[in-house]
Design a protein around this motif. Sequence first.
Motif, PDB file in Angstrom:
ATOM      1  N   UNK A 127     -30.855   8.619   0.127  1.00  0.00           N
ATOM      2  CA  UNK A 127     -30.905   8.437  -1.316  1.00  0.00           C
ATOM      3  C   UNK A 127     -30.109   9.505  -2.054  1.00  0.00           C
ATOM      4  N   UNK A 128     -30.123  10.724  -1.541  1.00  0.00           N
ATOM      5  CA  UNK A 128     -29.343  11.786  -2.178  1.00  0.00           C
ATOM      6  C   UNK A 128     -27.868  11.399  -2.249  1.00  0.00           C
ATOM      7  N   UNK A 129     -27.330  10.899  -1.145  1.00  0.00           N
ATOM      8  CA  UNK A 129     -25.927  10.474  -1.117  1.00  0.00           C
ATOM      9  C   UNK A 129     -25.700   9.249  -1.986  1.00  0.00           C
ATOM     10  N   UNK A 130     -26.615   8.286  -1.942  1.00  0.00           N
ATOM     11  CA  UNK A 130     -26.438   7.050  -2.707  1.00  0.00           C
ATOM     12  C   UNK A 130     -26.553   7.294  -4.209  1.00  0.00           C
ATOM     13  N   UNK A 131     -27.437   8.174  -4.648  1.00  0.00           N
ATOM     14  CA  UNK A 131     -27.502   8.517  -6.072  1.00  0.00           C
ATOM     15  C   UNK A 131     -26.162   9.098  -6.522  1.00  0.00           C
ATOM     16  N   UNK A 132     -25.565   9.955  -5.698  1.00  0.00           N
ATOM     17  CA  UNK A 132     -24.261  10.504  -6.039  1.00  0.00           C
ATOM     18  C   UNK A 132     -23.197   9.436  -6.126  1.00  0.00           C
ATOM     19  N   UNK A 133     -23.226   8.477  -5.199  1.00  0.00           N
ATOM     20  CA  UNK A 133     -22.238   7.404  -5.203  1.00  0.00           C
ATOM     21  C   UNK A 133     -22.375   6.535  -6.446  1.00  0.00           C
ATOM     22  N   UNK A 134     -23.619   6.240  -6.843  1.00  0.00           N
ATOM     23  CA  UNK A 134     -23.833   5.453  -8.061  1.00  0.00           C
ATOM     24  C   UNK A 134     -23.226   6.162  -9.262  1.00  0.00           C
ATOM     25  N   UNK A 135     -23.499   7.454  -9.388  1.00  0.00           N
ATOM     26  CA  UNK A 135     -22.941   8.202 -10.516  1.00  0.00           C
ATOM     27  C   UNK A 135     -21.427   8.239 -10.500  1.00  0.00           C
ATOM     28  N   UNK A 136     -20.850   8.401  -9.307  1.00  0.00           N
ATOM     29  CA  UNK A 136     -19.393   8.450  -9.203  1.00  0.00           C
ATOM     30  C   UNK A 136     -18.754   7.130  -9.622  1.00  0.00           C
ATOM     31  N   UNK A 137     -19.243   6.023  -9.090  1.00  0.00           N
ATOM     32  CA  UNK A 137     -18.586   4.741  -9.358  1.00  0.00           C
ATOM     33  C   UNK A 137     -18.817   4.296 -10.796  1.00  0.00           C
ATOM     34  N   UNK A 138     -20.006   4.524 -11.339  1.00  0.00           N
ATOM     35  CA  UNK A 138     -20.232   4.160 -12.734  1.00  0.00           C
ATOM     36  C   UNK A 138     -19.327   4.982 -13.656  1.00  0.00           C
ATOM     37  N   UNK A 139     -19.165   6.268 -13.341  1.00  0.00           N
ATOM     38  CA  UNK A 139     -18.253   7.094 -14.138  1.00  0.00           C
ATOM     39  C   UNK A 139     -16.807   6.678 -13.965  1.00  0.00           C
ATOM     40  N   UNK A 140     -16.414   6.328 -12.744  1.00  0.00           N
ATOM     41  CA  UNK A 140     -15.050   5.872 -12.494  1.00  0.00           C
ATOM     42  C   UNK A 140     -14.758   4.582 -13.254  1.00  0.00           C
ATOM     43  N   UNK A 141     -15.736   3.699 -13.321  1.00  0.00           N
ATOM     44  CA  UNK A 141     -15.562   2.448 -14.063  1.00  0.00           C
ATOM     45  C   UNK A 141     -15.206   2.731 -15.518  1.00  0.00           C
ATOM     46  N   UNK A 142     -15.891   3.700 -16.112  1.00  0.00           N
ATOM     47  CA  UNK A 142     -15.583   4.064 -17.510  1.00  0.00           C
ATOM     48  C   UNK A 142     -14.189   4.672 -17.618  1.00  0.00           C
ATOM     49  N   UNK A 143     -13.828   5.523 -16.668  1.00  0.00           N
ATOM     50  CA  UNK A 143     -12.521   6.175 -16.711  1.00  0.00           C
ATOM     51  C   UNK A 143     -11.375   5.172 -16.600  1.00  0.00           C
ATOM     52  N   UNK A 144     -11.617   4.059 -15.919  1.00  0.00           N
ATOM     53  CA  UNK A 144     -10.554   3.085 -15.671  1.00  0.00           C
ATOM     54  C   UNK A 144     -10.433   2.029 -16.765  1.00  0.00           C
ATOM     55  N   UNK A 145     -11.250   2.106 -17.777  1.00  0.00           N
ATOM     56  CA  UNK A 145     -11.216   1.103 -18.842  1.00  0.00           C
ATOM     57  C   UNK A 145      -9.810   0.975 -19.429  1.00  0.00           C
ATOM     58  N   UNK A 146      -9.306  -0.252 -19.505  1.00  0.00           N
ATOM     59  CA  UNK A 146      -8.008  -0.523 -20.098  1.00  0.00           C
ATOM     60  C   UNK A 146      -6.836  -0.369 -19.164  1.00  0.00           C
ATOM     61  N   UNK A 147      -7.077  -0.030 -17.901  1.00  0.00           N
ATOM     62  CA  UNK A 147      -5.974   0.180 -16.955  1.00  0.00           C
ATOM     63  C   UNK A 147      -5.604  -1.068 -16.171  1.00  0.00           C
ATOM     64  N   UNK A 148      -6.484  -2.084 -16.202  1.00  0.00           N
ATOM     65  CA  UNK A 148      -6.292  -3.249 -15.348  1.00  0.00           C
ATOM     66  C   UNK A 148      -6.953  -3.102 -13.992  1.00  0.00           C
ATOM     67  N   UNK A 149      -7.561  -1.946 -13.750  1.00  0.00           N
ATOM     68  CA  UNK A 149      -8.270  -1.683 -12.497  1.00  0.00           C
ATOM     69  C   UNK A 149      -9.753  -1.554 -12.814  1.00  0.00           C
ATOM     70  N   UNK A 150     -10.600  -2.132 -11.970  1.00  0.00           N
ATOM     71  CA  UNK A 150     -12.039  -2.062 -12.179  1.00  0.00           C
ATOM     72  C   UNK A 150     -12.716  -1.377 -10.994  1.00  0.00           C
TER      73      UNK A 150
END
Length: 316
Positions: free
Chosen positions: A162-185
Amino acid sequence: MAQPPAPGTRPVALVAGASRGLGLLIATDLAGRGHDVAICSRDEQSLQQGRDQILRCVPEARVHTMACDVADEQQVRDLVDSTEQALGPVEVAIHVAGIIQVGPWQASHHDHFEQAIDIMLWGPINLALAVVPRMTERGHGRFGVVTSIGGKVSPPRLLPYSTAKFGAVGFVEGLSAELAGTGVTATTIVPGLMRTGSHVQAKFFGDAAKQYAWFAPAASLPLLSMDAHKAASKMVDGVLTGRPVALISPLSHIGTRVHGLAPNLTAHAMGLASRLLPKGSSSEVVDGRTARERLSSPLVDRLTTLGDRATRRHNE
């Protein structure tokens, strides 16, 4: 930088951790939807078996294999380079590689956490750093990471996971926001328990046999676990449509909502579950097959029948 694929050719998907189990099902599903696929794992023999299985299902697909440790940044970059040289630009990349360690906090050690974080947090980060900039330069791409309901609600006996998976959730959700408008999801894939047959590959410690006795049936019984083929198809749907979050199973829907509305209640429920689950102090780590032999329980064997069938089907 690699050029876009020529008209009429198949798009390319890379699945990290795809020689067996869920990753193999995802790669096969993508091949069936018209993608050429690249798969990786650390084991050459299982990679060849996975490649053969994909080609039996989708003979027209091109399948590229490469041994790769997702925790190693350079190996992941080499994997992406090799894939694009062999098949073309990567349009879809999904990180599936994982490890399940089942045991009590009292028997856990630093290396349990290090191994889980290396594979299930650094793995997605390494893959994103290697492939997402190429996607953004081309203006299109789909990136996904299989996390877990264990990355939304932390259950007992699975703390390194769970420690690793919580980190992965935070990373991908943050990456999704960073990629807004780039054509990449970027899609955070959140499944619950699935019948992939992975209970035989899971690692058990504390009292390994007793830990196996509750975990293996939970990962095999229909009311508690989801059919792996259906789960893989839903995951691919979520990534290809560019959804920020893909909740895959009823458990992930319910668990996420209950924890969001009543976090204290959820924490107390997890504490009660911990009191009911077996403990143990042994630091010895064994795989599921060894734990099952030590347990030697006909009842547990019957309860894991569907999981064992999945083991045979999914190259576990």
